[in-house]
Design a protein around this motif. Structure first.
Motif, PDB file in Angstrom:
ATOM      1  N   ASN A  26       0.550  -1.447   0.245  1.00  0.00           N
ATOM      2  CA  ASN A  26      -0.742   0.327  -0.166  1.00  0.00           C
ATOM      3  C   ASN A  26       1.280   0.965   0.127  1.00  0.00           C
ATOM      4  O   ASN A  26       0.963   2.062  -1.313  1.00  0.00           O
ATOM      5  CB  ASN A  26      -1.328   0.060   1.000  1.00  0.00           C
ATOM      6  N   ASP A  27       1.706   1.691   0.473  1.00  0.00           N
ATOM      7  CA  ASP A  27       2.941   2.554   1.025  1.00  0.00           C
ATOM      8  C   ASP A  27       3.540   3.184  -1.110  1.00  0.00           C
ATOM      9  O   ASP A  27       3.216   3.545  -1.174  1.00  0.00           O
ATOM     10  CB  ASP A  27       3.357   2.844   2.282  1.00  0.00           C
ATOM     11  N   GLU A  47       1.112   3.961  -2.773  1.00  0.00           N
ATOM     12  CA  GLU A  47       0.299   5.130  -3.117  1.00  0.00           C
ATOM     13  C   GLU A  47       1.384   6.241  -3.126  1.00  0.00           C
ATOM     14  O   GLU A  47       1.527   7.323  -3.809  1.00  0.00           O
ATOM     15  CB  GLU A  47      -0.405   5.615  -1.206  1.00  0.00           C
ATOM     16  N   SER A  48       2.614   6.283  -2.986  1.00  0.00           N
ATOM     17  CA  SER A  48       4.053   6.579  -3.895  1.00  0.00           C
ATOM     18  C   SER A  48       4.024   6.809  -5.547  1.00  0.00           C
ATOM     19  O   SER A  48       3.681   8.185  -6.123  1.00  0.00           O
ATOM     20  CB  SER A  48       5.055   6.307  -3.499  1.00  0.00           C
TER      21      SER A  48
END
Length: 74
Positions: A9-10, A13-14
């Motif tokens: 997820n991180d 998002e980036s």
């Protein structure tokens, strides 16, 4: 070709933020990343050495004679 890839997820998002900033889709960002990865990690072809000495101001024949002279036994 379509493929399924799990992206944390991180990182997703980036990737989304970077894609928006560049005005491209996430899919295009991933295609570009894969293209860059392949280009950096592809073994050099046998033809990539041609022309490396061009513009160096070195007389290759003289250089080779000098190197080969080092092989001569005294």
């Amino acid at each position: 070709m379509r493929t399924l890839v799990d992206i944390p997820n991180d990182e997703l998002e980036s990737l989304t933020a970077l894609s928006k900033a560049d005005g491209i889709s996430r899919a295009e960002s991933i295609r570009r990343a894969i293209k860059a990865y392949v280009a950096l990690n592809r073994p050099p072809s046998k033809h990539e050495g041609f022309g490396l000495w061009k513009g160096k101001g070195i007389d290759t024949d003289e250089y080779l004679r000098k190197i080969r002279a080092e092989w001569d036994r005294e």
